[in-house]
Design an enzyme around this catalytic site. Structure first.
Site, PDB file in Angstrom:
ATOM      1  N   ARG A  78      14.777  22.061 -13.149  1.00  0.00           N
ATOM      2  CA  ARG A  78      15.102  23.439 -13.560  1.00  0.00           C
ATOM      3  C   ARG A  78      15.809  24.230 -12.473  1.00  0.00           C
ATOM      4  NH1 ARG A  78       9.644  24.926 -16.713  1.00  0.00           N
ATOM      5  NH2 ARG A  78       8.864  23.712 -14.979  1.00  0.00           N
TER       6      ARG A  78
ATOM      7  N   LYS B 295       3.703   6.782 -15.320  1.00  0.00           N
ATOM      8  CA  LYS B 295       2.308   6.892 -15.705  1.00  0.00           C
ATOM      9  C   LYS B 295       1.811   8.302 -15.365  1.00  0.00           C
ATOM     10  CE  LYS B 295      -0.836   6.466 -12.581  1.00  0.00           C
ATOM     11  NZ  LYS B 295      -0.713   7.041 -11.231  1.00  0.00           N
TER      12      LYS B 295
ATOM     13  N   ASP C  83       4.661   0.831 -14.295  1.00  0.00           N
ATOM     14  CA  ASP C  83       3.440   0.764 -13.504  1.00  0.00           C
ATOM     15  C   ASP C  83       3.876   0.099 -12.212  1.00  0.00           C
ATOM     16  OD1 ASP C  83       1.113  -0.313 -12.214  1.00  0.00           O
ATOM     17  OD2 ASP C  83       0.014   0.143 -14.044  1.00  0.00           O
ATOM     18  N   HIS C  84       3.968   0.873 -11.125  1.00  0.00           N
ATOM     19  CA  HIS C  84       4.654   0.316  -9.960  1.00  0.00           C
ATOM     20  C   HIS C  84       3.908  -0.864  -9.327  1.00  0.00           C
ATOM     21  CE1 HIS C  84       2.034   2.983  -7.548  1.00  0.00           C
ATOM     22  NE2 HIS C  84       2.330   2.217  -6.531  1.00  0.00           N
TER      23      HIS C  84
ATOM     24  N   LYS D   4       5.093  -4.979  -7.386  1.00  0.00           N
ATOM     25  CA  LYS D   4       4.704  -5.487  -6.057  1.00  0.00           C
ATOM     26  C   LYS D   4       4.861  -7.011  -6.038  1.00  0.00           C
ATOM     27  CE  LYS D   4       1.532  -1.705  -5.038  1.00  0.00           C
ATOM     28  NZ  LYS D   4       2.009  -0.992  -3.871  1.00  0.00           N
TER      29      LYS D   4
ATOM     30  N   GLU E 256      -7.624   3.247  -0.735  1.00  0.00           N
ATOM     31  CA  GLU E 256      -6.648   4.062  -0.002  1.00  0.00           C
ATOM     32  C   GLU E 256      -7.369   4.815   1.096  1.00  0.00           C
ATOM     33  OE1 GLU E 256      -3.491   5.983  -2.488  1.00  0.00           O
ATOM     34  OE2 GLU E 256      -5.150   5.981  -3.902  1.00  0.00           O
TER      35      GLU E 256
ATOM     36  N   ASP F  40      -6.012   7.770 -12.927  1.00  0.00           N
ATOM     37  CA  ASP F  40      -4.936   7.646 -11.944  1.00  0.00           C
ATOM     38  C   ASP F  40      -4.692   6.188 -11.542  1.00  0.00           C
ATOM     39  OD1 ASP F  40      -3.034   8.787 -10.098  1.00  0.00           O
ATOM     40  OD2 ASP F  40      -4.428   8.323  -8.479  1.00  0.00           O
TER      41      ASP F  40
ATOM     42  N   HIS G 149      -3.036   0.620 -12.829  1.00  0.00           N
ATOM     43  CA  HIS G 149      -2.762  -0.378 -11.793  1.00  0.00           C
ATOM     44  C   HIS G 149      -3.799  -1.506 -11.757  1.00  0.00           C
ATOM     45  CE1 HIS G 149       0.103   2.556 -10.715  1.00  0.00           C
ATOM     46  NE2 HIS G 149      -0.608   3.249  -9.861  1.00  0.00           N
TER      47      HIS G 149
ATOM     48  N   LYS H  69     -10.222   6.827  -3.021  1.00  0.00           N
ATOM     49  CA  LYS H  69      -9.469   7.476  -1.955  1.00  0.00           C
ATOM     50  C   LYS H  69     -10.407   7.698  -0.773  1.00  0.00           C
ATOM     51  CE  LYS H  69      -5.879   9.644  -4.741  1.00  0.00           C
ATOM     52  NZ  LYS H  69      -4.733   8.808  -4.356  1.00  0.00           N
TER      53      LYS H  69
END
Ligand code: BG6
Length: 507
Positions: A62, A165, A194-195, A199, A233, A252, A257, A357
């Site tokens: 935007r 996602k 889905d990254h 991989k 993570e 998430d 994943h 996390k």
């Protein structure tokens, strides 16, 4: 060139393929993902000489930026990444354009369509268009409708849309969204990203399993006692509280994943190596996957939330103290669950999945633990063999380790486990590409193998429906356990395994 779009499968799936003339339109171009992942991945493709000269990247958001402002902002944000290749970056900038667009405003999307026609002529992109929706998930449906209305999805071969996602918030919203998206474009035009599937090691699982003969015979309930899938993570929520508060670790990471890794590790061998055959098998295994206890789902799931931690020099905030997070938040930053797959191969083998996390290490791995030896031949006070394990490291230090028992040297009869190592870095001498490099290239090449099909997404949501319903209707049954930052999650998650006489691998 055209044939590589209309028939991607004629070209080997794993060769480095040059992307055909293309106009990539990124919606949400002022957002984080664009400068953190998408533009660096495109620049990497450029450095690898896989971007053709007939190419354009059109950023849309935007903000009322000009082409030049867009380029300048990216140059500043990516200063570190591009410092080694300033000349190449300057050449790359020639592909960049910007158009201010609010996808909700019909007139603005029409104006974009006109601009794209001009850019198509200018850059000779042959009408090939990939639309990347890196916008708030609330706008996926309306975004597709707007593109359809402006006639931008009409050509089912030359146009496609990539959707980030999370695809839906639960089973019913994912079904609804699939319906909307499929009313705007053919399923073959829709690339749900889905990254993790991009991989290197996740793709390597297919090769490991289906290009070797030694693994398949033991890849089943007769030999494997349990499988653990971990994605941990070290970072906290960072500046994404707005999104994460409505998402949490289940939506998430777990639903997408981790569940995709589960599908790849457990699917049956496809009949052919082509996108639909592979996706059929993934969908089939996900449809056979069930929570370990569907009647009382709280028994097979542990949720947690990180508390403060660290030390005086580097203190770490607890989740509820993070900027933008509700001080009474009940969003989980850790989740562990146990599932079974109801089929001949996996009946009775528990799969444990966990993600969180602020854990001690950044790591993705799949651990296959094999059954104990059937007879203990040696004096068990001296030789008590640990079960064999195959550890597939998704990241970092991509590779695999096989753990097995050997005799310790000397006249006594003692043993200990040793490790056989494979490391991508050591064997190939070059780091693997980021998942986005692979997936962006595949989407522009028209190769959907590593993208999730509508039935896979729906099956993955259906799997977790009992947990989502509990979280919404009876959250006290799935309490949030606290865990100190930089520890391996709440101690309750150990019990999920210890009840079965297993334990989490501590990497
Ligand atoms: C994203 C999640 O999809 O994956 C993030 O939204 C998470 O919360 C990230 O940090 C992890 O990806 P990777 O590739 O760093 O393991």
């Amino acid at each position: 060139m055209q044939s590589s779009i209309s028939n991607p499968l004629r070209i080997g799936l794993r060769q480095e393929r040059v992307i055909p003339p293309q106009c990539l339109v990124i919606f949400g171009a002022s957002g984080d993902l664009t400068h953190r992942k998408l533009i660096p991945a495109l620049f990497e493709l450029f450095l690898q000489r896989r971007i053709p000269s007939e190419f354009a990247i059109v950023g849309c958001a935007r903000r009322p930026w000009s082409d030049q402002e867009f380029k300048d902002k990216l140059s500043i944000k990516l200063a570190n990444k591009i410092s080694k290749n300033p000349n190449e970056w300057n050449q790359f900038l020639k592909y960049l354009f910007y158009e201010p667009v609010d996808l909700q405003q019909e007139l603005q999307v029409e104006r974009l369509a006109k601009r794209l026609t001009k850019i198509d002529k200018l850059q000779a992109t042959h009408g090939n268009k990939t639309f990347y929706l890196s916008v708030s998930p609330n706008f996926y449906g309306s975004g597709c409708k707007a593109l359809k209305k402006a006639g931008l999805l009409e050509d089912t071969v030359k146009s496609r849309v990539v959707i980030e996602k999370p695809f839906g918030r639960d089973y019913s919203s994912a079904k609804k969204l699939n319906k909307i998206v499929q009313s705007c474009a053919d399923e073959s035009q829709i690339y749900r990203i889905d990254h993790y599937l991009g991989k290197e090691t996740v793709q390597n699982i297919l090769v490991l399993r289906f290009a070797n003969t030694i693994f398949e015979p033991i890849w089943n309930r007769n030999y494997i006692s349990n499988i653990q899938i971990t994605s941990s993570e070290t970072v906290g929520v960072e500046d994404r509280a707005g999104y994460y508060e409505t998402s949490g670790a289940l939506r998430d990471m777990l639903q997408n994943h981790l569940t995709q890794m589960l599908a790849v590790i457990s699917m049956e061998p496809p009949g052919r190596f082509d996108p639909e055959a592979i996706r059929n098998e993934k969908a089939k295994v996900l449809q056979a996957t069930k929570l370990a206890d569907e009647e009382e789902p709280w028994r097979c799931c542990i949720r947690g939330q990180y508390q403060e931690g660290g030390n005086i020099v580097n203190p770490l905030r607890g989740y509820r103290e993070e900027p933008g997070v509700d001080p009474n938040s009940t969003t989980e930053t850790y989740i562990a669950t146990k599932v079974f797959i109801d089929n001949w191969r996996w009946q009775g083998v528990p799969f444990y999945l966990r993600t969180g996390k602020r854990l001690p290490k950044r790591l993705g791995e799949i651990v296959l633990t094999f059954k104990d030896v059937p007879v203990h031949l040696f004096d068990s006070t001296i030789i008590n063999p640990a079960p064999n394990q195959l550890i597939i490291r998704i990241q970092p230090n991509e590779g695999a380790t096989f753990k097995f028992e050997v005799k310790s040297p000397g006249s006594g009869m003692r043993s200990r486990p040793v490790e056989m190592e494979f490391s991508y870095d050591e064997s190939f001498g070059e780091p693997s590409d980021e998942g986005y490099v692979r997936l962006l290239a595949d989407s522009m090449l028209g190769d959907p193998t590593l993208f999730t099909r509508s039935d896979e997404v729906e099956a993955a949501w259906k799997l977790y429906t009992p947990l989502i319903e509990l979280m919404e209707n009876a959250p006290w049954k799935l309490p949030i356990h606290k865990y100190e930052s930089k520890t391996w999650g709440p101690s309750e998650s150990d019990q999920l395994l210890s009840r079965d006489n297993f334990f989490w691998r501590r990497p």
